[in-house]
Design an enzyme around this catalytic site. Sequence first.
Site: not given
Ligand SMILES: Cc1ncc(COP(=O)(O)O)c(C=O)c1O
Length: 390
Positions: A46, A132, A180, A184, A209, A212
Amino acid sequence: MRAEQMQALLVQRQQAGLLRQLKVLDSVKGSSLRFQGKSFLNFSGNDYLGLSGDPAVVAALQQGASDYGVGSTGSPLISGQQLPHQQLCDEICDWLNVEAVMLFSSGFAANQAMLLGLCGEDELLLLDKLSHASMIDAALQLPGGYKRFLHNDVGSLQKLLNAQQQAGLSLEKSAVVATEGVFSMDGDSPDLSGLTSLCQHYQAPLLLDDAHGIGVHGAEGAGSLVNAGLSSSAAQCLMANFGKALGGQGGFLACSQLVADYLTQSARHFIYSTALSPAIAVAMTQSIRLCRKNQWRRERLNENIHYCQQLAKQYDLPLLPSDSAIQPLLIGDSNKAMAVSQGLAGQGIWLSAIRPPTVPQQQARLRITLTALHQKADLALLFQSLKALL
Ligand SMILES: Cc1ncc(COP(=O)(O)O)c(C=O)c1O
């Protein structure tokens, strides 16, 4: 749980082609990685802008550790929030044009704090169906409960908002919406203009969120809202993390001073957790500065996204619709996805299969993630290999 029960579950998962196993890599650098002494092209990371190994970011981390130490030594309200943390918050406020920023040790924690803190006891959370795990886990704990709207479907959200209103609850307390900026596992995005208008109409706060989208989309990489012609404060609270385009680790919430003051009283992931490393805070300030001014990184990434889509057409390997750095190739069967992933590995290409329960049943996929550091030849090799294997 008893040992026999664990054993049975592991066997079950193995037979279904769903066993998760940790692979220890030698190292990950730029667009490649090393595993057991061999080099692979990496299409599973990523680090969208290639900032993780940038010499200026690495130097900032080293300097930060020398000046402030490796660890923050405490939770933010005790001794953890120091000068480098405040500088990072100020940089993000300036970048996203928001009043306040709160730092967290991960994006997962930041999402939990956002949802658990900002959905009131008598409020219903309306959450996109493909959200997520960090949001789903928080939703499951909400006293006011949650419902899910169809993925990226503004009409489906409107039906739920209407139903809430019909139920006779007061408008302001009826619902909170969470989604989001870029999903993801699918790489697609909601119609944020439509969504924010709807939220305004129903006076439902929006929690976004943008893990990405940050760094990748919008002017100076300010994210999905800015990319949609909106301001970052169109969301009541914006969550993003440092672990993706910014090449570091940790997460943050960007919001009004009022929301930050409110969360500072109650957000357990903030109050009861060791603050981000000050060295990381120094490195992330540097990374954001580069992200803002190095437009060439986003241009290179966009060129790669377009080239990837062009190759997919040329080789008749249809990707899911996405304009982001995440370009998934749907395979369906988990065992087949694993076999293709292993076949690619045999040709020096690292592309992990994503399987249920991370994605719905029969929707296993190869999630191609691109970075500004990939070369055209890397992508050409990926698609030649995929075509041969499929
Ligand atoms: C859409 C999304 N939100 C939250 C997270 C969590 O973030 P982190 O990896 O910093 O805990 C991720 C990734 O892992 C994600 O893809």
